[in-house]
Design an enzyme around this catalytic site. Sequence first.
Site, PDB file in Angstrom:
ATOM      1  N   GLU A 195       0.818  -1.208   0.000  1.00  0.00           N
ATOM      2  CA  GLU A 195       0.000   0.000   0.000  1.00  0.00           C
ATOM      3  C   GLU A 195       0.856   1.264   0.000  1.00  0.00           C
ATOM      4  O   GLU A 195       0.541   2.246  -0.681  1.00  0.00           O
ATOM      5  CB  GLU A 195      -0.954   0.003   1.200  1.00  0.00           C
ATOM      6  N   THR A 255       3.173   5.195  -6.978  1.00  0.00           N
ATOM      7  CA  THR A 255       3.504   4.701  -8.311  1.00  0.00           C
ATOM      8  C   THR A 255       2.403   3.774  -8.793  1.00  0.00           C
ATOM      9  O   THR A 255       1.633   3.229  -7.995  1.00  0.00           O
ATOM     10  CB  THR A 255       4.853   3.954  -8.298  1.00  0.00           C
ATOM     11  N   TYR A 298      -6.526   5.918   5.291  1.00  0.00           N
ATOM     12  CA  TYR A 298      -6.644   5.029   4.129  1.00  0.00           C
ATOM     13  C   TYR A 298      -5.838   3.750   4.320  1.00  0.00           C
ATOM     14  O   TYR A 298      -6.350   2.638   4.133  1.00  0.00           O
ATOM     15  CB  TYR A 298      -6.181   5.741   2.853  1.00  0.00           C
ATOM     16  N   ASP A 318      -9.276   6.526  -1.284  1.00  0.00           N
ATOM     17  CA  ASP A 318      -8.067   7.081  -1.906  1.00  0.00           C
ATOM     18  C   ASP A 318      -8.476   7.852  -3.159  1.00  0.00           C
ATOM     19  O   ASP A 318      -9.662   8.119  -3.370  1.00  0.00           O
ATOM     20  CB  ASP A 318      -7.064   5.971  -2.231  1.00  0.00           C
TER      21      ASP A 318
END
Length: 355
Positions: free
Chosen positions: A34, A40, A117, A135
């Site tokens: 995560e 990326t 998150y 997210d």
Amino acid sequence: MDFFSGILLHWYEENRRDLPWRNTVDPYLIWISEIILQQTRVVQGMDYYFRFTERFPDIRTLAEAEEDEVLKYWQGLGYYSRARNLHAAARDLMSRFGGEFPWSYEDVRSLKGIGAYTAAAICSFAWRQPYAVVDGNVYRVLSRVFGIDTPIDTGEGQKRFAELAFSLLDKERPDTYNQAIMDFGAVQCLPQSPDCLFCPMRDKCAAYREGRIDQLPVKAGKTVVKPRYFNYLHIKCGDRLLLSQRSAKDIWQNLYEFPLIETERDMEWEELVKEKRFLDLFRQAPEIKWRRQHPVFKHVLSHRIIFARFYEIEVAGFTDAFSSYLEISESELEKYALPRLITLYLEKSDCQGTK
């Protein structure tokens, strides 16, 4: 809103991505994945995930490593504060929880670098606890499908989306639901040119119906991006060169770089050599040979744009003026964690190692 979960989960059954961190309930591996994926795309992040977890397969190995090595294995991902937070959290896990990942959301949330998150992702994926992830993908999907124009970068917006995400969550299968909505945003409901024609949510999507796909989600303000001007001195004496470790509370903290002179504006070589910092550095040098000036590198960060010039300089010897720098051989350079900007320069200029 009853339609949402059913359509989403049906789509996921047919389109789910087979990712290595989905084949485990180990909270440590989920945590690492995560953090990597926050900065990326999956395709690029896969190699970093395997490389990092092969060297640091569990909490203990990460906690016992030196920070320099952790940063080296993080090299290329950027946002190095996240690697430092991982390292600090691993040590915290060893001291507070005996090297075991805590089960409760509050304890997970208390670890350095883990926000709402990430805590929701770990708890739902590892233990199927009913916490909804929110997210960028989730903001985009929910804002478009339900036509929400409350800015996502405000307290009001974050509260509204968090409440909506939880109300939609499949409490019996929170792990599958969270993976589904994240995949839906990453594969179907893309930021640019989403695949609306074949979207199963199309008939229910407010943004599609109202022609507002490109307008949602909404952000209240834009980040002010400021330029910085770096002049790197690639100083060599034979096969020896100089490095400096960044220690200030600034970008790339604790990473290594060539001697740097930062200026308020872009400067050519003829101006740079008149700068006091340059003169102080080379005043005692018995002989200086300027080998090469490289084109300006433009390196974009979240809040900064770096305009960097690199100068290759040969000296006959390292004087006392260079004593604050680390002297290494060119072959040792690969052992040090370098900012992506430095590695790009080395790759493009064929300067690394014995090249």
